[in-house]
Each structure stands twice: as structure tokens, then as C-alpha cells.
Write an enzyme that holds these catalytic residues in place. Structure first.
Site, PDB file in Angstrom:
ATOM      1  CE1 TYR A 182      32.655  51.356  40.953  1.00  0.00           C
ATOM      2  CE2 TYR A 182      34.085  50.938  39.081  1.00  0.00           C
ATOM      3  CZ  TYR A 182      33.912  51.357  40.388  1.00  0.00           C
ATOM      4  OH  TYR A 182      34.980  51.764  41.137  1.00  0.00           O
ATOM      5  CE  LYS A 220      28.820  42.134  42.437  1.00  0.00           C
ATOM      6  NZ  LYS A 220      29.863  41.310  42.960  1.00  0.00           N
ATOM      7  CB  ILE A 244      38.052  52.728  43.928  1.00  0.00           C
ATOM      8  CG1 ILE A 244      36.965  53.634  44.495  1.00  0.00           C
ATOM      9  CG2 ILE A 244      38.209  51.486  44.806  1.00  0.00           C
ATOM     10  CD1 ILE A 244      35.622  52.943  44.673  1.00  0.00           C
ATOM     11  N   GLY A 290      38.127  46.882  48.100  1.00  0.00           N
ATOM     12  CA  GLY A 290      37.477  47.753  47.118  1.00  0.00           C
ATOM     13  C   GLY A 290      36.045  48.046  47.510  1.00  0.00           C
TER      14      GLY A 290
END
Length: 171
Positions: free
Chosen positions: A141, A143, A95, A107
Site C-alpha cells: 500500500y 508503494k 482484499i 491482488g
């Protein structure tokens, strides 16, 4: 407004451009130019990208703004995954978003697309590797519910680096 679209073989040069540009923006200042050049020339050459695009177990999506590609997503299932994982695992391999568009939820849009695709595949886990020197991505990630479950080596030119492997259980 941002939109997503699937990448097709006719988009190969745009994929090469965004791939090189975003990887260099993200990691160029933290690595030797010689290592970056080797990696960019091997991972983003047209033959390599064509092979990845033709693999039925990999998919790419562009994020666009006003018909301009500003980021992309690459996901893998089965044998296309960068590690040997169970059949019910789904990998987010890449990503990346151009720096000018970071912080604008692009994102997140790509991440949400990956989650949607994983659920369509009936995956039980979605996983990815994040460079251990990329605390911003690791924090994002975590989070979002990902937990660390291991690590693997990532070769950037002549430099052996470590990626933290993270996974998220899907309901």
C-alpha cells in the site's frame, strides 16, 4: 485469464468458503487456533455474510480463474465503513487472494477495481486497515501511495490487535 465479477446472494456459500480459506491462509500461522475459530465463525457465518451482501453501502467482487474463485474484494461507503469516516471516504475492507495465486497480479486486479469504484463514488480518499504485523501488505500500500493516518483495534477471537489505518488521496 483472470476476471472479476460482482458477488450476489446466490454466491453466499462460495463467499463463505473463499473468505474463511484466505483469512486462515493469511493469518492462521500467526494466531491461536481458538482465536481464529471464533473470528471465522462470527465473521463468515451465513447470516453475517447475507447481511453484508444486502447492505447497499457494501460491495463484493470475486476474482476468478477458469470459473474458480481465487480471491475477493469487499468495499464500503457511508455507514458500512468499519470506522466513522467522512462521506467522501471509501473503504477497502478486504482484499484476499488464495496463496497459489499470489504474485500473479490478482491482488492488483482487485485493488484496481477498488480504485475504479471509489472514483465512481466521487470519493476524495480511499482507506483501509492493515494488521501491523503484515509488513508485506503495508509495503504494497505504501508503494501505491497510501500513507498512515492512524490505527484502530481489531478483535480476533480473544486477542486485541492493532491495524494501521492508511489512506490515499484521489484526484
Amino acid at each position: 485469464m483472470f476476471n472479476l465479477r460482482k458477488v450476489h446472494s446466490k454466491d453466499i456459500f462460495e463467499l463463505q468458503k473463499i473468505g474463511k480459506e484466505t483469512f486462515l491462509e493469511t493469518f492462521g500461522s500467526d494466531n491461536l487456533k481458538s482465536d481464529m475459530d471464533v473470528y471465522l465463525n462470527s465473521s463468515f457465518n451465513i447470516n453475517q455474510l447475507n447481511s453484508e451482501l444486502k447492505n447497499p453501502e457494501s460491495r463484493f467482487y470475486f476474482a476468478e480463474f477458469n470459473n474458480t474463485v481465487i480471491g475477493y474484494l469487499k468495499v464500503n461507503i457511508g455507514a458500512a465503513q468499519s470506522e466513522n469516516m467522512a462521506h467522501d471516504f471509501f473503504e477497502i475492507e478486504r482484499i484476499y487472494v488464495i496463496s497459489n495465486y499470489q504474485g500473479k497480479k490478482v491482488g492488483r486486479l482487485l485493488f484496481d477495481k477498488a480504485l475504479e469504484l471509489a472514483k465512481e463514488q466521487c470519493a476524495k480518499h480511499i482507506w483501509l486497515g492493515v494488521w501491523e504485523e503484515n509488513p508485506k501488505a503495508i509495503k504494497f500500500y505504501k508503494k501505491n501511495g497510501f500513507v498512515v493516518f492512524g490505527s484502530h483495534k481489531f478483535i480476533l477471537g480473544m486477542d486485541e490487535q492493532t491495524d494501521v489505518m492508511m489512506k490515499l488521496a484521489l484526484n
